[in-house]
Design an enzyme around this catalytic site. Structure first.
Site, PDB file in Angstrom:
ATOM      1  N   ASP A  73      38.882  51.158  42.114  1.00 25.00           N
ATOM      2  CA  ASP A  73      37.584  50.917  41.792  1.00 25.00           C
ATOM      3  C   ASP A  73      37.663  50.173  40.564  1.00 25.00           C
ATOM      4  O   ASP A  73      37.928  50.844  39.284  1.00 25.00           O
ATOM      5  CB  ASP A  73      36.649  51.961  41.661  1.00 25.00           C
ATOM      6  CG  ASP A  73      35.112  51.611  41.443  1.00 25.00           C
ATOM      7  OD1 ASP A  73      35.126  50.315  41.021  1.00 25.00           O
ATOM      8  OD2 ASP A  73      34.162  52.314  41.559  1.00 25.00           O
ATOM      9  N   SER A  89      30.625  31.910  39.371  1.00 29.50           N
ATOM     10  CA  SER A  89      29.990  31.558  40.722  1.00 29.50           C
ATOM     11  C   SER A  89      29.104  30.301  39.976  1.00 29.50           C
ATOM     12  O   SER A  89      28.709  30.211  38.976  1.00 29.50           O
ATOM     13  CB  SER A  89      28.938  32.531  41.293  1.00 29.50           C
ATOM     14  OG  SER A  89      28.002  32.211  42.137  1.00 29.50           O
ATOM     15  N   TYR A 123      22.900  39.696  39.826  1.00 27.20           N
ATOM     16  CA  TYR A 123      24.109  38.896  40.254  1.00 27.20           C
ATOM     17  C   TYR A 123      24.201  37.709  39.288  1.00 27.20           C
ATOM     18  O   TYR A 123      25.261  37.232  38.724  1.00 27.20           O
ATOM     19  CB  TYR A 123      24.113  38.149  41.615  1.00 27.20           C
ATOM     20  CG  TYR A 123      25.520  37.560  42.238  1.00 27.20           C
ATOM     21  CD1 TYR A 123      26.388  38.296  42.431  1.00 27.20           C
ATOM     22  CD2 TYR A 123      25.439  35.943  42.226  1.00 27.20           C
ATOM     23  CE1 TYR A 123      27.648  37.282  42.753  1.00 27.20           C
ATOM     24  CE2 TYR A 123      26.552  35.381  42.752  1.00 27.20           C
ATOM     25  CZ  TYR A 123      27.534  36.167  42.978  1.00 27.20           C
ATOM     26  OH  TYR A 123      28.849  35.568  43.601  1.00 27.20           O
ATOM     27  N   LYS A 156      27.130  36.924  36.586  1.00 26.08           N
ATOM     28  CA  LYS A 156      28.173  35.758  36.764  1.00 26.08           C
ATOM     29  C   LYS A 156      28.013  34.847  35.554  1.00 26.08           C
ATOM     30  O   LYS A 156      28.990  34.178  34.976  1.00 26.08           O
ATOM     31  CB  LYS A 156      27.811  35.110  37.829  1.00 26.08           C
ATOM     32  CG  LYS A 156      28.440  35.705  39.420  1.00 26.08           C
ATOM     33  CD  LYS A 156      29.786  36.196  39.101  1.00 26.08           C
ATOM     34  CE  LYS A 156      30.347  36.761  40.515  1.00 26.08           C
ATOM     35  NZ  LYS A 156      31.547  37.327  40.437  1.00 26.08           N
TER      36      LYS A 156
HETATM   37  N1  LIG Z   1      31.782  33.879  48.954  1.00 27.53           N
HETATM   38  C1  LIG Z   1      31.015  33.228  48.239  1.00 27.53           C
HETATM   39  O1  LIG Z   1      30.180  32.274  48.742  1.00 27.53           O
HETATM   40  C2  LIG Z   1      30.991  33.271  46.722  1.00 27.53           C
HETATM   41  C3  LIG Z   1      30.580  32.259  45.863  1.00 27.53           C
HETATM   42  C4  LIG Z   1      30.727  32.319  44.477  1.00 27.53           C
HETATM   43  C5  LIG Z   1      31.436  33.406  44.028  1.00 27.53           C
HETATM   44  N2  LIG Z   1      31.721  34.408  44.866  1.00 27.53           N
HETATM   45  C6  LIG Z   1      32.506  35.342  44.211  1.00 27.53           C
HETATM   46  O2  LIG Z   1      33.923  35.688  44.830  1.00 27.53           O
HETATM   47  C7  LIG Z   1      34.579  36.745  44.619  1.00 27.53           C
HETATM   48  C8  LIG Z   1      35.042  37.268  46.095  1.00 27.53           C
HETATM   49  O3  LIG Z   1      34.004  37.015  46.970  1.00 27.53           O
HETATM   50  P1  LIG Z   1      34.140  37.330  48.466  1.00 27.53           P
HETATM   51  O4  LIG Z   1      33.355  36.173  48.948  1.00 27.53           O
HETATM   52  O5  LIG Z   1      35.823  36.869  48.614  1.00 27.53           O
HETATM   53  O6  LIG Z   1      33.821  38.511  48.719  1.00 27.53           O
HETATM   54  P2  LIG Z   1      34.171  39.580  49.813  1.00 27.53           P
HETATM   55  O7  LIG Z   1      32.991  40.724  49.988  1.00 27.53           O
HETATM   56  O8  LIG Z   1      34.727  38.969  51.038  1.00 27.53           O
HETATM   57  O9  LIG Z   1      35.257  40.252  48.960  1.00 27.53           O
HETATM   58  C9  LIG Z   1      35.156  41.028  48.209  1.00 27.53           C
HETATM   59  C10 LIG Z   1      36.304  42.242  47.980  1.00 27.53           C
HETATM   60  O10 LIG Z   1      36.008  42.811  46.787  1.00 27.53           O
HETATM   61  C11 LIG Z   1      36.208  44.375  46.961  1.00 27.53           C
HETATM   62  N3  LIG Z   1      35.562  45.026  46.167  1.00 27.53           N
HETATM   63  C12 LIG Z   1      34.407  45.379  45.971  1.00 27.53           C
HETATM   64  N4  LIG Z   1      33.966  46.337  45.014  1.00 27.53           N
HETATM   65  C13 LIG Z   1      35.099  46.717  44.432  1.00 27.53           C
HETATM   66  C14 LIG Z   1      35.505  47.382  43.429  1.00 27.53           C
HETATM   67  N5  LIG Z   1      34.394  48.137  42.658  1.00 27.53           N
HETATM   68  N6  LIG Z   1      36.746  47.688  43.221  1.00 27.53           N
HETATM   69  C15 LIG Z   1      37.728  46.948  43.721  1.00 27.53           C
HETATM   70  N7  LIG Z   1      37.474  45.999  44.916  1.00 27.53           N
HETATM   71  C16 LIG Z   1      36.181  45.767  45.075  1.00 27.53           C
HETATM   72  C17 LIG Z   1      35.886  44.418  48.532  1.00 27.53           C
HETATM   73  O11 LIG Z   1      36.282  45.472  48.938  1.00 27.53           O
HETATM   74  C18 LIG Z   1      36.333  43.272  49.123  1.00 27.53           C
HETATM   75  O12 LIG Z   1      37.562  43.272  49.734  1.00 27.53           O
HETATM   76  C19 LIG Z   1      33.116  37.765  44.046  1.00 27.53           C
HETATM   77  O13 LIG Z   1      33.517  37.960  42.823  1.00 27.53           O
HETATM   78  C20 LIG Z   1      32.136  36.710  44.391  1.00 27.53           C
HETATM   79  O14 LIG Z   1      31.083  37.080  43.515  1.00 27.53           O
HETATM   80  C21 LIG Z   1      31.879  34.271  46.254  1.00 27.53           C
END
Ligand SMILES: NC(=O)c1ccc[n+]([C@@H]2O[C@H](COP(=O)([O-])OP(=O)(O)OC[C@H]3O[C@@H](n4cnc5c(N)ncnc54)[C@H](O)[C@@H]3O)[C@@H](O)[C@H]2O)c1
Length: 252
Positions: A62, A141, A154, A158
């Site tokens: 975590d 983000s 959020y 960010k």
């Molecule tokens: N998908 C989008 O559109 C988007 C846009 C902007 C920013 N982001 C950012 O990109 C990053 C990745 O997002 P994603 O879309 O791949 O999300 P996702 O939910 O597909 O993957 C996130 C991963 O983080 C893991 N995770 C969550 N909490 C955790 C913790 N406390 N410790 C360890 N692991 C943990 C989850 O198990 C998951 O595997 C994030 O920071 C998200 O805010 C995503």
């Protein structure tokens, strides 16, 4: 290969962007520690890398927990033999206004999205300093650079990621450590579908709205991964403190 002999930690490495980046870093020759709360999914990504001929380990952790971060670093150093690259990417979103957000939810979003980066940097910077430098990439983000609706915790978290990245770059640049943020727009991952669910919106309608940007589509995780590979590699040797936007023109 651009990352031969490099060793990388990727948090949230089992999810959409983290998984794609773990694969992309490994494809460029880096040994990767895939760190995730989801142990089975992290194992699967590490196995996928090894099957393709790369080097990877999985670590269940975590990122909001200091003992877990210390264990991630100790295990990576012991099993990979060093750490040159860290992708602080684990993140969660809660689609609520300030009125709707509980204090516990606020603290958890900040724990996973912000405290995690502080903790990782607190403990990895001395390691990188001793090794003569390194590259840290933090996932911000588009909503770290502009506001968004029903996502107060959020957006705040960010914004913190983007600006703490600049502060880290200032503090640790003299030691040869580059720190940048990568700022995705809507990317085709589980998080986007989870947002539709949280907002009780039709998934297809939500995804269609996400595609409403100059390039007329959502991003793919591999497209963010390539930006991270560039920031991790010496190809970006004079880039630090930057907020790289990867969003199909959404912010523009
Ligand atoms: N998908 C989008 O559109 C988007 C846009 C902007 C920013 N982001 C950012 O990109 C990053 C990745 O997002 P994603 O879309 O791949 O999300 P996702 O939910 O597909 O993957 C996130 C991963 O983080 C893991 N995770 C969550 N909490 C955790 C913790 N406390 N410790 C360890 N692991 C943990 C989850 O198990 C998951 O595997 C994030 O920071 C998200 O805010 C995503």
């Amino acid at each position: 290969m651009r990352l031969e002999n490099k060793k990388a930690i990727v948090t949230g490495g089992a999810g959409g962007i983290g998984r794609a980046t773990s694969l992309a870093l490994a494809a460029e020759g880096a040994a990767v520690a895939v760190v995730d709360l989801n142990a089975d999914a992290a194992d699967a990504v590490a196995e996928e890398i090894r099957t393709a001929g790369g080097t990877a380990i999985a670590i269940a952790a975590d990122v909001a927990s200091e003992p877990d971060i210390e264990r991630v670093i100790a295990t990576s150093l012991a099993e990979l033999g060093g750490v040159n690259i860290v992708f602080n990417n684990a993140g969660i979103i809660r689609r609520t206004t300030a009125v709707e957000t509980t204090v516990e939810e606020w603290d958890r979003v900040f724990g996973v999205n912000v405290r995690s980066i502080f903790l990782m940097c607190k403990h990895i910077v001395p390691v990188m300093e001793a090794a003569g430098g390194g590259s840290i990439i933090n996932t911000g983000s588009g909503w770290g650079l502009k506001g968004g609706g029903q996502a107060i915790s959020y957006c705040a978290s960010k914004g913190a990621v983007v600006n703490m990245t600049r502060a880290l770059a200032i503090d640790h640049g003299p030691a040869g450590i580059r720190v940048n943020s990568v700022n995705p727009g809507d990317v085709n991952t589980g998080m986007l579908r989870d947002e539709a669910r949280q907002l009780a919106q039709d998934t297809n309608a939500f995804l269609a709205e996400a595609a409403d940007r100059p390039l007329r589509r959502m991003g793919e995780p591999s497209e963010v991964a390539q930006a991270v590979v560039w920031l991790a590699s010496d190809d970006s040797s004079y880039v630090t403190g930057s907020a790289l936007v990867v969003d199909g023109g959404g912010i523009a």
